[in-house]
Design a protein around this motif. Structure first.
Motif, mmCIF file in Angstrom:
data_model
loop_
_atom_site.group_PDB
_atom_site.id
_atom_site.type_symbol
_atom_site.label_atom_id
_atom_site.label_comp_id
_atom_site.label_asym_id
_atom_site.label_seq_id
_atom_site.Cartn_x
_atom_site.Cartn_y
_atom_site.Cartn_z
ATOM 1 N N THR A 103 1.266 -5.556 -1.170
ATOM 2 C CA THR A 103 1.750 -4.732 -0.494
ATOM 3 C C THR A 103 2.112 -3.932 -1.317
ATOM 4 O OG1 THR A 103 2.347 -5.668 1.718
ATOM 5 C CG2 THR A 103 3.645 -3.922 1.781
ATOM 6 N N LEU A 104 2.950 -3.837 -2.310
ATOM 7 C CA LEU A 104 3.911 -3.431 -3.432
ATOM 8 C C LEU A 104 2.643 -2.053 -3.564
ATOM 9 C CD1 LEU A 104 6.271 -5.032 -4.918
ATOM 10 C CD2 LEU A 104 6.638 -3.452 -3.232
ATOM 11 N N THR A 105 1.398 -3.190 -4.447
ATOM 12 C CA THR A 105 -0.328 -2.900 -5.000
ATOM 13 C C THR A 105 -0.845 -1.330 -3.830
ATOM 14 O OG1 THR A 105 0.052 -4.550 -6.029
ATOM 15 C CG2 THR A 105 -2.278 -3.216 -6.281
ATOM 16 N N ALA A 106 -0.600 -2.071 -2.678
ATOM 17 C CA ALA A 106 -1.295 -0.727 -1.946
ATOM 18 C C ALA A 106 -0.546 0.635 -1.615
ATOM 19 C CB ALA A 106 -1.490 -1.660 -0.400
ATOM 20 N N PHE A 107 1.405 0.027 -1.687
ATOM 21 C CA PHE A 107 1.787 1.106 -1.203
ATOM 22 C C PHE A 107 1.421 2.624 -2.871
ATOM 23 C CE2 PHE A 107 6.237 2.926 -2.430
ATOM 24 C CZ PHE A 107 6.070 3.550 -1.146
ATOM 25 N N LEU A 108 1.702 1.809 -3.714
ATOM 26 C CA LEU A 108 1.380 2.215 -5.426
ATOM 27 C C LEU A 108 0.572 3.444 -4.958
ATOM 28 C CD1 LEU A 108 2.844 0.245 -7.797
ATOM 29 C CD2 LEU A 108 3.675 2.323 -7.242
ATOM 30 N N SER A 109 -0.693 2.881 -4.500
ATOM 31 C CA SER A 109 -2.052 3.076 -4.653
ATOM 32 C C SER A 109 -2.313 4.472 -3.801
ATOM 33 C CB SER A 109 -2.949 2.294 -4.021
ATOM 34 O OG SER A 109 -4.448 2.758 -4.030
ATOM 35 N N SER A 110 -0.951 4.001 -2.437
ATOM 36 C CA SER A 110 -1.488 5.237 -1.530
ATOM 37 C C SER A 110 0.131 6.484 -2.159
ATOM 38 C CB SER A 110 -0.820 4.369 0.303
ATOM 39 O OG SER A 110 -1.370 3.116 0.689
ATOM 40 N N HIS A 111 0.525 6.372 -2.819
ATOM 41 C CA HIS A 111 1.742 7.401 -3.022
ATOM 42 C C HIS A 111 1.980 7.043 -4.645
ATOM 43 C CE1 HIS A 111 2.674 6.957 1.378
ATOM 44 N NE2 HIS A 111 3.340 5.787 0.907
ATOM 45 N N PRO A 112 0.797 7.834 -5.150
ATOM 46 C CA PRO A 112 1.120 7.554 -6.091
ATOM 47 C C PRO A 112 2.291 8.744 -7.062
ATOM 48 C CG PRO A 112 -0.332 9.247 -6.072
ATOM 49 C CD PRO A 112 -0.017 8.339 -4.622
ATOM 50 N N GLU A 113 2.850 9.257 -6.435
ATOM 51 C CA GLU A 113 3.941 10.263 -6.880
ATOM 52 C C GLU A 113 5.231 9.056 -7.240
ATOM 53 O OE1 GLU A 113 4.598 13.917 -5.407
ATOM 54 O OE2 GLU A 113 2.615 14.145 -5.718
ATOM 55 N N VAL A 114 5.203 7.826 -5.833
ATOM 56 C CA VAL A 114 6.570 6.771 -6.379
ATOM 57 C C VAL A 114 6.256 5.987 -8.022
ATOM 58 C CG1 VAL A 114 7.517 5.563 -5.351
ATOM 59 C CG2 VAL A 114 6.585 7.147 -4.284
ATOM 60 N N GLU A 115 7.241 6.158 -8.804
ATOM 61 C CA GLU A 115 7.353 4.802 -9.430
ATOM 62 C C GLU A 115 7.791 3.539 -9.203
ATOM 63 O OE1 GLU A 115 8.736 6.952 -12.888
ATOM 64 O OE2 GLU A 115 8.054 9.258 -12.827
ATOM 65 N N LEU A 116 7.478 2.255 -8.902
ATOM 66 C CA LEU A 116 8.199 1.552 -9.070
ATOM 67 C C LEU A 116 8.702 0.919 -10.559
ATOM 68 C CD1 LEU A 116 6.201 -0.482 -6.238
ATOM 69 C CD2 LEU A 116 8.318 0.863 -5.474
ATOM 70 N N GLU A 117 10.342 0.411 -10.222
ATOM 71 C CA GLU A 117 10.479 -0.509 -11.042
ATOM 72 C C GLU A 117 10.755 -1.652 -10.505
ATOM 73 O OE1 GLU A 117 13.853 1.916 -12.607
ATOM 74 O OE2 GLU A 117 12.942 2.871 -13.384
ATOM 75 N N ILE A 118 9.922 -2.873 -11.328
ATOM 76 C CA ILE A 118 10.073 -4.468 -10.278
ATOM 77 C C ILE A 118 10.597 -5.083 -11.317
ATOM 78 C CG2 ILE A 118 8.736 -5.887 -9.761
ATOM 79 C CD1 ILE A 118 6.415 -5.017 -8.644
ATOM 80 N N TYR A 119 11.874 -5.610 -10.497
ATOM 81 C CA TYR A 119 13.372 -6.316 -11.810
ATOM 82 C C TYR A 119 12.620 -8.014 -11.137
ATOM 83 C CZ TYR A 119 17.334 -7.901 -13.793
ATOM 84 O OH TYR A 119 18.215 -8.909 -14.252
ATOM 85 N N CYS A 120 12.908 -9.100 -11.563
ATOM 86 C CA CYS A 120 13.040 -10.700 -11.165
ATOM 87 C C CYS A 120 14.005 -10.938 -11.793
ATOM 88 C CB CYS A 120 11.218 -11.125 -11.661
ATOM 89 S SG CYS A 120 10.172 -9.832 -10.738
ATOM 90 N N ASP A 121 14.499 -11.666 -10.751
ATOM 91 C CA ASP A 121 15.753 -12.638 -11.344
ATOM 92 C C ASP A 121 15.837 -13.517 -10.521
ATOM 93 O OD1 ASP A 121 18.375 -13.500 -12.412
ATOM 94 O OD2 ASP A 121 18.315 -11.679 -13.507
ATOM 95 N N LEU A 122 16.934 -14.675 -10.362
ATOM 96 C CA LEU A 122 17.866 -15.731 -9.186
ATOM 97 C C LEU A 122 18.109 -14.595 -8.121
ATOM 98 C CD1 LEU A 122 19.323 -17.859 -11.630
ATOM 99 C CD2 LEU A 122 17.140 -18.418 -10.766
ATOM 100 N N SER A 123 17.656 -15.372 -6.813
ATOM 101 C CA SER A 123 18.210 -13.692 -5.552
ATOM 102 C C SER A 123 19.387 -13.696 -5.794
ATOM 103 C CB SER A 123 18.120 -15.497 -4.459
ATOM 104 O OG SER A 123 16.582 -15.708 -4.773
#
Length: 297
Positions: free
Chosen positions: A113-133
């Motif tokens: 979903t995140l990949t598709a969102f970026l493809s549809s909205h190229p002007e948005v910059e996603l910063e994804i952070y992974c950690d414990l909940s």
């Protein structure tokens, strides 16, 4: 025709802001209203639902039981309202969005979903952070993240938009065979991981010995260790890779407790791009397969 009670979105928006920002003054500052005006809006909403919605606990304001129930509806109603307005006003979908994803939960369908969102909205910059909940929840409270997917230690939590249950499974390489009277070689994420706690708790309840032989903060390292035969671990069906198999109760691996997962965000702080991403994530969650059971809010 029956008479219907309508809940105005401006009242619901004020209610959400008071709860999520922790007070009438902060909500008023964000919404451009005076504190008395905010109080009057809350009073009007309480009259419409015929129940008190907020209670004062020391210096903090908390939703009552009725307030908790309304909050779930309010967040969804305001989100849909804002999504519709953004569509017809052609709101600019741009800016930076900070997304938190847990290391102890497989989110492959959400990553799509995140990949598709970026493809549809190229002007948005996603910063994804992974950690414990638990760390993701802290960062959302501190407004260092905008949207998070995280496990839920409690059925009701602040900023919750959607909740669902996923069943973890025991995973091992296809060639793995348990050795009687030998400790189970476990692969796990870091201390504090919900999957790690479930594995250890299930084995100890059976009186079965175990030892941690591999620790990794990321899912891919854990998958590789399992596929190579180094260890067994708990995964989801979505991350059971070729070369792996599910271990069964007959082999001495008890059913693991299910995981409650949530989508969280602070609605008053979310931009148009954030609201669009949340809508996409909600649609993705509601369309998932058999491994996940979506919970009512």
């Amino acid at each position: 025709m029956p008479a219907f009670t309508n809940l105005p979105t401006d009242l619901l928006r004020t209610f959400i802001a008071v709860v999520e920002l922790g007070g009438h003054s902060k909500a008023g500052a964000l919404l451009g209203r005076s504190q008395p005006a905010v109080s009057l809006q809350i009073q009007r909403l309480e009259e419409l639902v015929r129940a008190p919605l907020l209670s004062q606990e020391g210096r903090s304001i908390q939703p009552t039981q009725a307030g908790e129930a309304l909050l779930s509806y309010a967040r969804e109603m305001v989100r849909i309202n804002d999504e519709a307005v953004a569509y017809f006003h052609r709101a600019t979908i741009a800016g930076v969005l900070r997304i938190g994803l847990p290391t102890d939960y497989a989110v492959s369908f959400l990553q799509d979903t995140l990949t598709a969102f970026l493809s549809s909205h190229p002007e948005v910059e996603l910063e994804i952070y992974c950690d414990l909940s638990r760390e993701l929840h802290r960062l959302l409270r501190a407004e260092e993240l905008d949207v998070i997917i995280a496990t839920m230690p409690q059925p009701r939590m602040p900023y919750l938009s959607r909740a669902w249950v996923e069943q973890p499974i025991w995973a091992a390489s296809e060639s793995f065979r348990p050795v009687e009277n030998m400790p189970v070689p476990l692969g796990a994420h870091l201390e504090g991981c919900d999957y790690r706690a479930r594995m250890i708790g299930a084995l100890e309840q059976q009186g079965r010995r175990w030892r941690i032989v591999y620790t990794s903060p990321g899912i891919s390292g854990l998958q590789n260790a399992v596929a190579s035969g180094l260890c067994v671990t708990a995964l989801t069906q979505a991350t059971l890779l070729p070369g792996m198999r599910q271990l069964t109760e007959a082999e001495g691996f008890p059913v693991l407790d299910p995981l409650r997962i949530g989508l969280f965000y602070k609605h008053p702080r979310l931009t148009a791009s954030g609201l669009q991403l949340v809508s996409d994530l909600v649609a993705s969650i509601e369309s998932v397969g058999a491994g996940i059971r979506v919970l009512p809010n």
